[in-house]
Design an enzyme around this catalytic site. Structure first.
Site, PDB file in Angstrom:
ATOM      1  N   LYS A 100      -0.106  85.196  21.825  1.00 35.78           N
ATOM      2  CA  LYS A 100      -0.378  84.046  22.695  1.00 35.78           C
ATOM      3  C   LYS A 100      -1.568  83.250  22.134  1.00 35.78           C
ATOM      4  O   LYS A 100      -1.861  83.368  20.961  1.00 35.78           O
ATOM      5  CB  LYS A 100      -0.602  84.530  24.129  1.00 35.78           C
ATOM      6  CG  LYS A 100       0.457  85.551  24.597  1.00 35.78           C
ATOM      7  CD  LYS A 100       1.882  84.999  24.613  1.00 35.78           C
ATOM      8  CE  LYS A 100       2.924  86.106  24.678  1.00 35.78           C
ATOM      9  NZ  LYS A 100       3.388  86.418  25.993  1.00 35.78           N
TER      10      LYS A 100
HETATM   11  C1  LIG Z   1       4.194  87.357  26.802  1.00 33.45           C
HETATM   12  C2  LIG Z   1       4.802  86.802  28.025  1.00 33.45           C
HETATM   13  C3  LIG Z   1       4.488  87.282  29.300  1.00 33.45           C
HETATM   14  C4  LIG Z   1       3.724  88.539  29.567  1.00 33.45           C
HETATM   15  O1  LIG Z   1       2.630  88.780  28.827  1.00 33.45           O
HETATM   16  P1  LIG Z   1       2.202  90.264  28.391  1.00 33.45           P
HETATM   17  O2  LIG Z   1       0.736  90.069  28.206  1.00 33.45           O
HETATM   18  O3  LIG Z   1       2.923  90.597  27.146  1.00 33.45           O
HETATM   19  O4  LIG Z   1       2.517  91.185  29.511  1.00 33.45           O
HETATM   20  C5  LIG Z   1       5.013  86.622  30.391  1.00 33.45           C
HETATM   21  N1  LIG Z   1       5.804  85.562  30.250  1.00 33.45           N
HETATM   22  C6  LIG Z   1       6.153  85.087  29.061  1.00 33.45           C
HETATM   23  C7  LIG Z   1       7.039  83.890  28.991  1.00 33.45           C
HETATM   24  C8  LIG Z   1       5.671  85.692  27.899  1.00 33.45           C
HETATM   25  O5  LIG Z   1       6.041  85.236  26.701  1.00 33.45           O
END
Ligand SMILES: *Cc1c(COP(=O)(O)O)cnc(C)c1O
Length: 395
Positions: free
Chosen positions: A191
């Site tokens: 992210k």
């Molecule tokens: C990565 C992601 C999440 C959740 O994040 P994590 O930190 O991996 O639990 C939620 N929604 C979307 C669209 C994502 O890509």
């Protein structure tokens, strides 16, 4: 000469030196747990929450163990109970319906448009089916937030925003995650800021945040939060709210804090890379590039395009040809879920509805990461390889 790309689509930037130093200091003093503060000390996790709240312009922020945990906690905090339906877009990633299932809810999927945002006409048609919408700004595409909020406000729907792909993005200058009741973010490696695992939830609602803080596993130490409501808000909530541990620790917080001031530069870097690829593919026959509304400032940390009406074999051949030249594509139309890519009909723990519009879009949807470790020249090369192979595939 056939050009080949040699970079890695999954290689992120290193942690900034300041973050490494701060993380080392936390390991040296040993107080990794967020409530383990020496006299006169404020924990890294508490400082991180203050800084993130200021960044997005929220009254309150809570740092937690993952983005998925932030969403689960938000759903619990807004009152989703066992058996409750929860609206969500059909084009998203597995942690989104997973969070709904984790709190015992049932996802009610809403169609998506070719611009990869929730279909607001379908949302309006389904508005009487649930009291909560979990809106996933999937791959950073932002819908008309004014109209979405009008629909939801009129129907008495509480909006929880999944901003895993929109940290730092804006709608009419307001940060993504600040339109609904709660915004949820991820700080997982892929992210916009990276602590391996981690997440945030933000809100202006004191009671909602008090419930989230209790849920996250604050015991009776909520007074140590610097971006949470005052003790009076916890008077009843502290007895009524279960502890479902999912705290952020000081080590991850130390790694994240110096990354918040870097976000603006990173966003500019992603958008520059995204625009290079977009410009190379612009106007290419057989390809649809999703359009962003004027009011949205996206974060182009990934790139999507639609091969509308292409047969399965042709898309598979295109992906294989691109892979041979080092360009790693993901496809949402594959018959079987693969790696991070799955779709609503793969999530069989929940009812699978008929969504013909979404099916037609996912059938031709190609997805590609654009990490900041790529140069603009790399992105131009990737664009040229794509253009070349897409043209060949149609000749
Ligand atoms: C990565 C992601 C999440 C959740 O994040 P994590 O930190 O991996 O639990 C939620 N929604 C979307 C669209 C994502 O890509």
């Amino acid at each position: 000469m056939t050009e080949v790309f040699k970079g890695s689509f999954t290689q992120q930037d290193p942690i900034p030196a300041e973050g490494i130093a701060a993380a080392t200091a936390v390991m040296q003093h040993g107080r990794l747990h967020r409530y383990n503060e020496a006299a006169g000390e404020t924990a890294e996790a508490a400082l991180l929450e203050q800084e993130f709240a200021a960044y997005v312009g929220a009254e309150y922020a809570l740092a937690v163990a993952s983005g998925g945990y932030a969403i689960c906690t938000a759903l619990r905090a807004v009152g989703v109970k066992h058996g409750d339906p929860v609206l969500t877009n059909a084009f998203t990633l597995a942690p989104v319906p997973g969070a709904i299932a984790a709190v015992g809810g049932t996802p009610v999927y809403v169609e998506v448009t070719p611009d990869l945002v929730i279909d607001l006409d379908d949302l309006a048609a389904k508005a009487d089916q649930a009291k909560v919408l979990l809106l996933s700004h999937m791959r950073g595409h932002i819908c008309d937030m004014d109209r979405l909020m009008q629909i939801c406000d009129a129907a008495g729907i509480t909006v929880v925003e999944d901003c895993a792909h929109t940290m730092g993005a804006t709608w009419k200058g307001v940060q993504s995650g600040r339109h609904g009741a709660v915004g949820c973010y991820s700080t997982q490696t892929y992210k916009h800021i990276n602590s391996g695992e981690g997440g945030f939830l933000v809100t202006d609602d004191a009671e909602l945040m008090a419930r989230a803080v209790m849920l996250s596993g604050s015991y009776m130490l909520y007074g140590k939060h610097r971006a949470g409501p005052g003790p009076e808000v916890y008077e009843e909530i502290r007895y009524e709210t279960p502890n479902i541990s999912g705290r952020m620790d000081n080590l991850r917080a130390a790694v994240l804090r110096p990354q918040i001031p870097l976000l603006a530069g990173r966003i500019a870097g992603w958008n520059a890379r995204h625009n290079v690829v977009r410009d190379v593919l612009h106007g290419l026959n057989g390809v649809y590039l999703p359009q962003a509304p004027e009011a949205a400032v996206r974060v182009g940390s990934s790139f999507q395009f639609l091969m509308r009406g292409w047969a399965t074999e042709r898309i598979e051949a295109l992906m294989a040809a691109c892979a041979k030249r080092g360009v790693d594509l993901k496809w949402f139309g594959a018959a079987e879920p693969k790696a991070f890519t799955s779709r609503y009909d793969s999530w069989r723990y929940a009812p699978v509805p008929k969504l013909p519009k979404t099916d037609a879009i996912l059938a031709g949807l190609i997805d590609m990461r654009l990490p900041l470790t790529f140069s603009l020249e790399d992105c131009d090369l990737i664009g040229r390889i794509l253009r070349d192979e897409i043209t060949k595939a149609q000749s």
